[in-house]
Design an enzyme around this catalytic site. Structure first.
Site, mmCIF file in Angstrom:
data_model
loop_
_atom_site.group_PDB
_atom_site.id
_atom_site.type_symbol
_atom_site.label_atom_id
_atom_site.label_comp_id
_atom_site.label_asym_id
_atom_site.label_seq_id
_atom_site.Cartn_x
_atom_site.Cartn_y
_atom_site.Cartn_z
ATOM 1 N N ARG A 1 -27.848 -13.684 10.619
ATOM 2 C CA ARG A 1 -26.628 -13.888 9.822
ATOM 3 C C ARG A 1 -25.528 -12.962 10.302
ATOM 4 N NH1 ARG A 1 -24.999 -15.440 4.254
ATOM 5 N NH2 ARG A 1 -22.756 -15.408 4.450
ATOM 6 N N ARG B 1 -23.317 -20.473 8.807
ATOM 7 C CA ARG B 1 -24.258 -19.352 8.722
ATOM 8 C C ARG B 1 -25.673 -19.795 9.057
ATOM 9 N NH1 ARG B 1 -22.363 -19.739 2.734
ATOM 10 N NH2 ARG B 1 -20.630 -20.259 4.020
ATOM 11 N N ASP C 1 -28.319 -18.168 4.223
ATOM 12 C CA ASP C 1 -27.661 -17.622 3.047
ATOM 13 C C ASP C 1 -28.688 -17.639 1.923
ATOM 14 O OD1 ASP C 1 -25.652 -16.615 1.430
ATOM 15 O OD2 ASP C 1 -24.764 -18.570 1.014
ATOM 16 N N ASP D 1 -29.075 -16.414 -1.948
ATOM 17 C CA ASP D 1 -28.368 -15.900 -3.115
ATOM 18 C C ASP D 1 -29.255 -15.984 -4.349
ATOM 19 O OD1 ASP D 1 -25.864 -15.405 -1.820
ATOM 20 O OD2 ASP D 1 -25.501 -17.565 -1.840
#
Length: 147
Positions: free
Chosen positions: A93, A103, A106, A108
């Site tokens: 990343r 990207r 990711d 989250d």
């Protein structure tokens, strides 16, 4: 973060974390690598199927693969958040000037111990649909704050 710190007891309390996962740079490869890392280093309870979604915000980029994962961890919220950022970095990343840009990975945190933290759940199908699938498969539910 050492693998033993993630699997071995850092206290007796285990936390459940719902994660949104996404990639649009070699997404099939990066998804496989991320899942392998997280299965090896964490207690992966459930995951959704990956869905292909168009980009949001910055549109001049490839579509994304998105999914959701339910993980149990002895780590605190902050320690686990830092661990996820380290996994992103291990998968290449790069944080460029465009936050919505392409990207490799990711990761989250959407919910912690059943409490919804990411309002993107209400705004984006690429978050909500995989999370709802994981909730259904695992028999979990989300608590939302009124406000």
């Amino acid at each position: 973060m050492p693998i033993t710190a993630l699997r071995a007891g850092q206290g007796t309390a285990l936390h459940e974390c719902l994660i949104s996962i996404g990639s649009n740079i070699e997404p099939e490869l990066n998804f496989t690598q991320a899942l392998n890392l997280l299965r090896t280093e964490c207690d992966l309870v459930a995951h959704s199927q990956a869905i292909r979604t168009p980009p949001v915000g910055f549109l001049d980029q490839p579509d994304f693969l998105n999914a959701a994962l339910l993980i149990r961890t002895p780590l605190t919220y902050e320690a686990f958040r830092l661990y996820l950022k380290a996994v992103e970095n291990r998968l290449g990343r790069v944080h460029g000037p465009n936050k919505s840009g392409p990207r490799t990975m990711d990761l989250d945190i959407v919910a912690w111990n059943g409490e919804l933290l990411d309002q993107g759940y209400f705004e984006y199908d690429y978050v909500r649909l995989p999370v709802d699938e994981v909730l259904t498969v695992s028999g979990r539910s989300l608590m939302t704050k009124k406000g």
